[in-house]
Design an enzyme around this catalytic site. Structure first.
Site, short mmCIF file in Angstrom:
data_model
loop_
_atom_site.label_atom_id
_atom_site.label_comp_id
_atom_site.label_asym_id
_atom_site.label_seq_id
_atom_site.Cartn_x
_atom_site.Cartn_y
_atom_site.Cartn_z
N ASP A 31 42.36 40.74 46.95
CA ASP A 31 42.90 42.11 47.06
C ASP A 31 44.10 42.33 46.14
O ASP A 31 44.98 43.13 46.44
CB ASP A 31 43.30 42.42 48.51
CG ASP A 31 42.20 42.10 49.50
OD1 ASP A 31 41.09 42.64 49.33
OD2 ASP A 31 42.43 41.31 50.43
N HIS A 59 36.38 45.55 45.36
CA HIS A 59 37.26 45.99 44.28
C HIS A 59 37.32 47.51 44.27
O HIS A 59 36.28 48.18 44.32
CB HIS A 59 36.73 45.49 42.92
CG HIS A 59 36.72 44.01 42.79
ND1 HIS A 59 36.21 43.35 41.70
CD2 HIS A 59 37.17 43.04 43.63
CE1 HIS A 59 36.34 42.05 41.87
NE2 HIS A 59 36.92 41.84 43.04
#
EC number: 6.3.4.4
Length: 442
Positions: A31, A59
């Protein structure tokens, strides 16, 4: 390191055929904003590749006023003149891929299938893999690892057991595929008696899938090799998950089931190591982790909650809240030793705009002794104390800064301190969600 004008001495590498192959890796626990940096570079890329993982990855890219969420597709798919490659090291859940392409095309991206090449050597993730993933997590009780329940671990397990089904099996004789599929289901039912699989319905569905994906299936090892031979190619490899979640080098057992470092690029795409020169590690200006596992700089406090709220730290794949903590140089140094980072991107610096002071973890102390390396043993890592340095915050909005010199002095000092402590030049600084909210230093 930095020159006198704070610009690192660094020249992007191109090989003798004038190719540029850049690898983007997560340098924390995921992340970090890899998708944004890939998107930034993809506008000039010929090919963007995924090399490992599955739709457990998440993503997010904000471009052209729209937000795109990726799980299996390379972020380069939104570029009109870019080929996207899903490599042999990826495990593919076809229903998830179809849903993702449908969502991306509804968001204005055209001709996804025509821009996509899928390796015929990639393994398939079936719905029963996902169901088994959830059952395995339940069995662990209090020791559960926080899996995304996307079937990634079970799919890689069948791959390692040499009973998995690959894309080339689906493209071949369907009777043979049927036989292998039934045998695989039979094995899973022996292990999980409560597993429910409508075999005939699944086979009917996969027969339809085969016809749709057939034009996109290719020997991607050969394709990439030939493209590199042609020369003048800009290729980006988009790592999924992060090096600290790597099966071998991550905080085992709280890891994913694939190789998330530089080794996974070679095995997941069939690229020789000699083709890779630029490796960009992506890290947040702080650090986050979703799911279970040790997290030495975790802030179980109002400061951690503030980072969580301002940074909107919720998982793209699961929606779970991410734990937040101060930037950890021990982690960054370890990732660098494994993957040989040529530069780093520090994202979400703007999240800390309102902080009076910021901290960086610089060392681990265990039983009164400073550790010389990142510990493999969970029992040691869970007991370490972190040594910090404290720096003054910048207390102003940096979201409109587009040059390093535009940043407040204290924000510049923070970035330069990361460079100094890690020994890695900072190439990009993220100051907002959108593609253009990025400072490129070289």
């Amino acid at each position: 390191m930095s020159s006198s004008n704070n610009q690192p001495n660094f020249a992007p590498f191109r090989d003798e055929k004038n190719n540029s192959l850049v690898v983007i890796l997560g340098a924390q626990w995921g992340d970090e904003g890899k998708g944004k940096i890939v998107d930034l570079l993809a506008s000039q890329a010929d090919i963007v590749c995924r090399c490992q993982g599955g739709n457990n990855a998440g993503h997010t890219v904000v471009a052209n006023g729209k937000t795109y969420h990726f799980h299996l597709l390379p972020s380069g798919i939104i570029q009109s003149n870019c080929t996207s490659v899903i490599g042999n090291g990826v495990v593919i859940h076809l229903p998830g891929l179809f849903a993702e392409i449908e969502a991306i095309e509804k968001n204005g991206v055209q001709d996804c299938w025509s821009k996509l090449k899928i390796s015929d050597r990639a393994h398939l993730v079936f719905d029963f893999h996902q169901e088994a993933d959830g059952l395995l997590e339940l069995e662990k009780g209090d020791s559960k690892i926080g899996t995304t329940k996307k079937g990634i671990g079970p799919a890689y397990s069948t791959k390692a057991s040499r009973v998995g089904l690959r894309v080339c099996d689906l493209m071949g004789d369907f009777e043979d595929f049927t036989k292998k599929f039934k045998n695989l289901v039979k094995g899973y039912r022996k292990r999980f008696s409560e597993l429910e699989v409508d075999v005939e319905k699944e086979l009917e569905r996969y027969k339809r899938y085969a016809d749709i994906i057939r034009p996109s299936i290719e020997d991607t090892v050969f394709f990439l090799s030939e493209e590199l031979k042609k020369g003048n190619k800009n290729i980006i490899v988009e790592g999924a998950n992060a090096v600290m979640l790597d099966l071998d080098f991550g905080t085992y057992p709280y890891v994913t089931s694939s190789s998330c470092g530089i080794g996974g690029v070679c095995t997941g795409l069939g690229l020789p190591p000699s083709t890779i020169r630029n490796v960009v590690g992506i890290c947040k200006a702080y650090i986050t982790r979703v799911g279970a596992g040790d997290f030495p700089t975790f802030l179980d406090s109002d400061i951690g909650t503030k980072l969580q709220d301002i940074g909107q730290e919720f998982g793209t794949t699961t929606g779970r809240r991410r734990r937040c903590g101060w930037l950890d140089i021990v982690v960054l140094d370890y990732v660098n030793r494994i993957s040989g980072l040529t530069s780093i991107a520090v994202t979400k610096l703007d999240v800390m705009d309102t902080f009076e002071e910021v901290k960086i973890g610089t060392a681990y102390i265990h039983n009164g002794q400073k550790l010389k390396s990142f510990p493999a043993d969970h029992s040691i890592l869970s007991e370490v104390e972190v040594e910090y340095i404290t720096m003054p915050g910048w207390k102003q909005n940096i979201s409109l800064c587009r040059k390093f010199s535009d940043l407040p002095e204290n924000a510049q000092a923070y970035i330069l301190k990361i460079e100094e402590l890690s020994g890695i030049p900072v190439q990009f600084v993220g100051v907002g969600k959108s593609r253009d909210a990025t400072i490129r230093r070289f």
